[in-house]
Design an enzyme around this catalytic site. Structure first.
Site, short mmCIF file in Angstrom:
data_model
loop_
_atom_site.label_atom_id
_atom_site.label_comp_id
_atom_site.label_asym_id
_atom_site.label_seq_id
_atom_site.Cartn_x
_atom_site.Cartn_y
_atom_site.Cartn_z
CB CYS A 106 -0.90 0.21 1.20
SG CYS A 106 -1.99 -1.20 1.57
N GLY A 110 1.51 0.03 -4.97
CA GLY A 110 0.15 -0.62 -5.07
C GLY A 110 -0.53 -0.37 -6.56
CG ASN A 150 1.80 1.15 3.98
OD1 ASN A 150 3.02 1.67 3.96
ND2 ASN A 150 1.74 -0.07 3.73
N GLY A 151 0.33 -1.57 5.89
CA GLY A 151 0.80 -2.25 7.03
C GLY A 151 -0.05 -3.44 6.99
CE1 TYR A 162 11.78 -4.14 -6.36
CE2 TYR A 162 10.39 -5.10 -4.85
CZ TYR A 162 10.44 -4.79 -5.99
OH TYR A 162 9.76 -5.04 -7.02
#
Ligand code: SF4
Length: 486
Positions: free
Chosen positions: A16, A42, A121-122, A262
């Site tokens: 996300c 995302g 997010n998570g 990344y």
């Protein structure tokens, strides 16, 4: 927008990106731009909620890229107002079943003191247990998303305002979360006590912005102010600015080290460090740790590029674009025949034969997950006439799944979970294969002494198997934590 990496099926994937703005005219347009800059986090779907004093809350949720949906004037006109938040999500299809539009965030809840929308997010590591408890107590879930638990916990809180209800709710939640939320007038940002996932604050004109990464601030011309700190909640209004609260018991930060390797964009800043520069430094460390005689250093595009530049610089071996990516190979390409489908990576990457022929080539990639694409790339390089192929990997072996908001294959599917480095080299049939060490990675992110084994400075569970928050739901489902013998 093309995927961040041409081999999406053989990479870990961030799930996300979140963004929010308050105090600007037509805030939703700013959010659309911010989400566009966060699209690498995302690509499956996105959503925006805004609030306007005349029209109240409005929301739009769509499958597909931000640029294909939230650029339409007719859609954006339905999202008026000076405050808005948004979310982009990556598909979790396969692990949790196909996504429905009702799973797309932000989620909205109407409370006695007014509405609130949240974007998360998570990953909540006790979501199954919370969901069971909430359903038993009468909550009716609309989606299959773990994040909806937060709205239901808020609904059950007895606090009198939304930020306090959010504090209550998030104290019950375990795992990794960065949250952007809004009421009619307040923009709220929260990071979990370990600060596993990122969230930054920016100033834009007379307003404020929250974004998963600084690249989201750049696109709207916002000035980067600071990171939201681990365990911090900020409540922001156009009139009063930023109020900082500390709702959780203080803990040592454990930011996701893979964001450096990344996930984050190379033009973002994390912890006052340029992501690009960190990745270049990973290449430098890798060249020191795992030198090899060769004629050419090639990145596996695009995410291996900064590390390859660092490797070439440190080793003195020339850098070259031995592999060229087809920029226009999106994920929507219809592969018409079985024969073309079997060409696999050749549709996405091509080898620069004139450069490769007869050379001993070092290929620098960011990670090896299943190893399927590493093998294909090696074949392409050898077919092009390379004399030798040496892989150098800019992360340690990924031997454990992530339960904190990154989609990873099951442990058995991770090459490094079942093979040693030498076995992986033989499996990939390359002349040599070396990964950066965990200490080397820590040095590259600025920890001169490397990893502190007693109190690691980052989350590195996917490499070390040491989970900073116990993945309770997964253990319940049979996941085995690392044993002392491993
Ligand atoms: S397990 Fe790996 S990918 Fe997940 S948060 Fe930790 S370092 Fe990041």
């Amino acid at each position: 927008m093309p995927p961040a990496h041409p081999f999406d099926d053989d990479k870990l994937k961030e799930e996300c990106g979140i963004f929010g703005v308050v105090g600007v005219t037509d805030a939703a347009n700013f959010v659309a731009l911010g989400l566009h800059a966060l699209q690498h986090r995302g690509q499956e779907a996105g959503g925006i909620v805004s609030h306007d004093s005349d029209q109240g809350f409005n929301s739009a949720r769509r499958f597909g890229y931000v640029r294909d949906n939230f650029t339409s004037q007719s859609l954006m006109q339905t999202l008026p107002g000076p405050i808005a938040i948004g979310h982009v999500r990556y598909s979790t299809a396969g692990s949790k079943g196909p996504t429905q539009i009702r799973d797309v965030q932000p989620f909205f809840g109407e409370f006695s003191m007014g509405g609130a929308a949240i974007a998360h997010n998570g990953n909540i590591t006790n979501a199954d247990a919370l969901r069971r408890e909430l359903i038993e107590r009468g909550s009716i879930f609309q989606s299959s998303s773990d994040s909806e638990c937060i709205i239901h916990l808020m609904a059950r809180s007895l606090q009198r305002n939304i930020p306090e209800r959010m504090e209550d709710a998030l104290r019950r939640v375990e795992g990794a979360f960065s949250v952007v939320a809004m009421t009619r007038t307040k923009l709220i940002g929260v990071r979990d006590p370990l600060g596993v996932r990122p969230l930054v604050l920016g100033k834009v004109a007379d307003g404020w912005a929250l974004s998963s990464e600084t690249c989201g601030l750049d696109i709207i011309g916002a000035e980067y102010v600071r990171e939201i700190e681990p365990g911090e909640m900020v409540v922001i209004t156009a009139e009063k600015g930023v109020e900082s609260l500390r709702p959780f018991r203080p803990q040592k930060s454990r930011f996701c080290i893979f964001e450096h390797v990344y996930f984050s964009r190379p033009d973002s800043i994390i912890g006052n460090r340029s992501v690009y520069e960190t990745r270049r430094q990973i290449g430098v460390e890798l060249a020191r740790e795992a030198p090899v005689e060769a004629d050419l250093v090639c990145p596996v595009p695009d995410s291996g590029t900064p590390a390859a530049i660092g490797f070439a610089h440190e080793s003195g071996i020339p850098y070259g674009m031995g592999i060229v990516r087809n920029q226009y190979m999106g994920r929507t390409f219809i592969e018409p025949t079985e024969q073309i489908r079997n060409m696999g990576v050749r549709l996405k990457l091509n080898v620069n034969r004139a450069l490769i022929r007869g050379k001993r080539v070092i290929l620098v990639d960011d990670s090896v997950v299943r190893g399927t694409t590493s093998r294909k790339i090696k074949e392409m390089i050898l077919d092009a006439g390379a004399a030798e192929v040496h892989f150098r990997i800019a992360s340690p072996p990924t031997a454990w799944p992530c339960f904190y908001g990154v989609d990873t294959p099951q442990r058995e599917k991770l090459l490094a979970a079942t093979m040693s480095e030498d076995e992986m080299r033989d499996h990939l049939q390359v002349d040599s294969l070396r990964f950066i060490s965990l200490d080397g990675l820590y040095r590259a992110v600025g920890e001169a002494e490397g990893r502190n084994p007693r109190q690691p400075q980052y989350c590195d569970a996917c490499f070390s198997g040491e989970y900073p928050v116990e993945p309770a739901d997964q253990i319940q489902k049979g996941f085995k934590l690392k044993t002392a013998a491993e």
